[in-house]
Design a protein around this motif. Sequence first.
Motif, PDB file in Angstrom:
ATOM      1  N   VAL A  15       0.845  -0.976  -0.089  1.00  0.00           N
ATOM      2  CA  VAL A  15      -0.168   0.380   0.047  1.00  0.00           C
ATOM      3  C   VAL A  15       0.933   1.457   0.051  1.00  0.00           C
ATOM      4  O   VAL A  15       0.623   1.712  -0.863  1.00  0.00           O
ATOM      5  CB  VAL A  15      -0.827  -0.179   1.365  1.00  0.00           C
ATOM      6  N   TYR A  16       2.286   1.391   0.611  1.00  0.00           N
ATOM      7  CA  TYR A  16       3.255   2.233   0.708  1.00  0.00           C
ATOM      8  C   TYR A  16       3.176   2.654  -0.638  1.00  0.00           C
ATOM      9  O   TYR A  16       3.766   3.291  -1.523  1.00  0.00           O
ATOM     10  CB  TYR A  16       3.790   2.123   1.520  1.00  0.00           C
ATOM     11  N   MET A  17       3.973   1.402  -1.349  1.00  0.00           N
ATOM     12  CA  MET A  17       4.732   1.896  -2.773  1.00  0.00           C
ATOM     13  C   MET A  17       3.154   2.387  -3.799  1.00  0.00           C
ATOM     14  O   MET A  17       4.025   2.535  -4.433  1.00  0.00           O
ATOM     15  CB  MET A  17       5.361   0.308  -3.164  1.00  0.00           C
ATOM     16  N   ARG A  18       1.951   1.362  -3.176  1.00  0.00           N
ATOM     17  CA  ARG A  18       1.433   2.306  -4.497  1.00  0.00           C
ATOM     18  C   ARG A  18       0.968   3.528  -4.435  1.00  0.00           C
ATOM     19  O   ARG A  18       0.843   3.946  -5.093  1.00  0.00           O
ATOM     20  CB  ARG A  18      -0.320   1.372  -4.140  1.00  0.00           C
ATOM     21  N   GLU A  19       0.656   4.171  -3.068  1.00  0.00           N
ATOM     22  CA  GLU A  19       0.670   5.570  -2.707  1.00  0.00           C
ATOM     23  C   GLU A  19       2.047   6.359  -3.608  1.00  0.00           C
ATOM     24  O   GLU A  19       1.116   7.410  -3.909  1.00  0.00           O
ATOM     25  CB  GLU A  19       0.354   5.683  -1.242  1.00  0.00           C
ATOM     26  N   LEU A  20       3.011   5.914  -2.690  1.00  0.00           N
ATOM     27  CA  LEU A  20       3.846   6.607  -3.236  1.00  0.00           C
ATOM     28  C   LEU A  20       4.272   6.858  -5.462  1.00  0.00           C
ATOM     29  O   LEU A  20       3.804   8.380  -5.863  1.00  0.00           O
ATOM     30  CB  LEU A  20       5.694   6.382  -3.137  1.00  0.00           C
ATOM     31  N   LEU A  21       4.072   5.568  -5.937  1.00  0.00           N
ATOM     32  CA  LEU A  21       4.511   5.592  -6.967  1.00  0.00           C
ATOM     33  C   LEU A  21       2.952   5.945  -7.949  1.00  0.00           C
ATOM     34  O   LEU A  21       3.542   7.157  -9.553  1.00  0.00           O
ATOM     35  CB  LEU A  21       4.481   4.177  -7.948  1.00  0.00           C
ATOM     36  N   THR A  22       1.797   6.081  -7.327  1.00  0.00           N
ATOM     37  CA  THR A  22       0.739   7.081  -8.430  1.00  0.00           C
ATOM     38  C   THR A  22       0.717   8.076  -8.101  1.00  0.00           C
ATOM     39  O   THR A  22       0.259   9.047  -8.984  1.00  0.00           O
ATOM     40  CB  THR A  22      -0.311   6.192  -7.285  1.00  0.00           C
ATOM     41  N   GLY A  23       1.354   9.059  -6.962  1.00  0.00           N
ATOM     42  CA  GLY A  23       0.966   9.937  -6.502  1.00  0.00           C
ATOM     43  C   GLY A  23       2.240  10.835  -7.481  1.00  0.00           C
ATOM     44  O   GLY A  23       2.258  12.338  -7.222  1.00  0.00           O
ATOM     45  N   ILE A  24       3.496  10.024  -8.080  1.00  0.00           N
ATOM     46  CA  ILE A  24       4.642  10.427  -9.180  1.00  0.00           C
ATOM     47  C   ILE A  24       3.945  10.316 -10.366  1.00  0.00           C
ATOM     48  O   ILE A  24       3.840  11.339 -10.912  1.00  0.00           O
ATOM     49  CB  ILE A  24       5.841   8.984  -9.023  1.00  0.00           C
ATOM     50  N   GLY A  25       3.058   9.475 -10.364  1.00  0.00           N
ATOM     51  CA  GLY A  25       1.725   9.948 -11.589  1.00  0.00           C
ATOM     52  C   GLY A  25       2.339   9.122 -12.847  1.00  0.00           C
ATOM     53  O   GLY A  25       2.897   8.169 -12.371  1.00  0.00           O
ATOM     54  N   GLY A  26       1.245   8.565 -13.785  1.00  0.00           N
ATOM     55  CA  GLY A  26       1.638   8.000 -15.311  1.00  0.00           C
ATOM     56  C   GLY A  26       0.984   6.742 -14.965  1.00  0.00           C
ATOM     57  O   GLY A  26       1.022   5.614 -16.178  1.00  0.00           O
ATOM     58  N   PHE A  27       0.520   6.328 -13.985  1.00  0.00           N
ATOM     59  CA  PHE A  27      -0.871   4.979 -13.763  1.00  0.00           C
ATOM     60  C   PHE A  27      -2.160   5.521 -13.679  1.00  0.00           C
ATOM     61  O   PHE A  27      -2.691   6.095 -12.948  1.00  0.00           O
ATOM     62  CB  PHE A  27      -0.329   4.351 -12.513  1.00  0.00           C
TER      63      PHE A  27
END
Length: 327
Positions: A15-27
């Motif tokens: 959940v933490y990595m999902r939060e971080l990477l989707t916050g960066i964008g592109g998904f």
Amino acid sequence: MTTVTLAPMEGVVDVYMRELLTGIGGFDLCVSEFVRVSQHLFPAAVFYRNCPELLTGGKTSSGVPVHVQIMGGEPSVMAENAAYVAELGAPGIDINFGCPAKTVNRHDAGATLLQWPDRLNEIVSAVRRAVPASIPVSAKMRLGFSEKSLALENALAIECAGASKLTVHARTKLEGYRAPAHWEYLQPLAEKLEIPVVANGEIWTKDDYSQCLALSGCAHVMVGRGVIARPSLGLEISTEGEQFFQLGLFDWPKILNLIIDYYNLTKSMENENRQMGRLKQWIKLLGRTYGQSSVLFDQIRRFEDPMKIVQEVRKELYRSMGDQLAS
């Protein structure tokens, strides 16, 4: 239009990595780590633990939907759990037929089921009947168990059962994660199936993405280890060129700040050893793109306190910023 999905990597894309990477964008979409369904209906707490986004409308804070992945070999139990997680607010259900782990395969789940197309059909059919029509049911598989001869038959069995989408990791179970991924084997599937086929495996860069689309005939991709090693990858795929990387928006200091952000997110973990393991794991994987991260990993690999790890990350950040100012 190409869609980019963040892969459900067990023990990595939490959940933490999902939060971080989707916050960066592109998904456009995430899929949760799998919930191993075996003998009975799980309580809500199990699904909330694996996919806390169920408590926030089934989306990350940046608004990216998170489909819940389940895995098992008993159609009725899979259907019962799928129906329940749909009630809990899952925006979609994904079925795992791709996990190559020996412990999983020994217990009648994951990629071992690719030996029997009729069983794939039975499981997907049961889940599709149990879940409201408004909620999509998809599946993820590999090209086969020991070889690839059943790839098309398995894919058609899943489509005929009512799946709305199929993701294919372009290797067999026995090939594990050894390069290369056989993207060309996806082309017959993309040509024969009427539902979208999503290509997965060995997409580390924008060039890999372009080559994957050309060889597979697929219009959609799922990325996992590639974006862990290169956090800008989702943005690079979803935009023209690699300007985010080339303009320095994802330089080494930016990555160090992302590691600190991830540490802050993981502070809610109850187990410090687990938090430490996740931090070390990511720093090591970043070494594929950032040579400095391999050096950093050597410095922190024996640390047993997450706080000591992030202190070393902060020291490296100050050094790096100083080097940039000096240059």
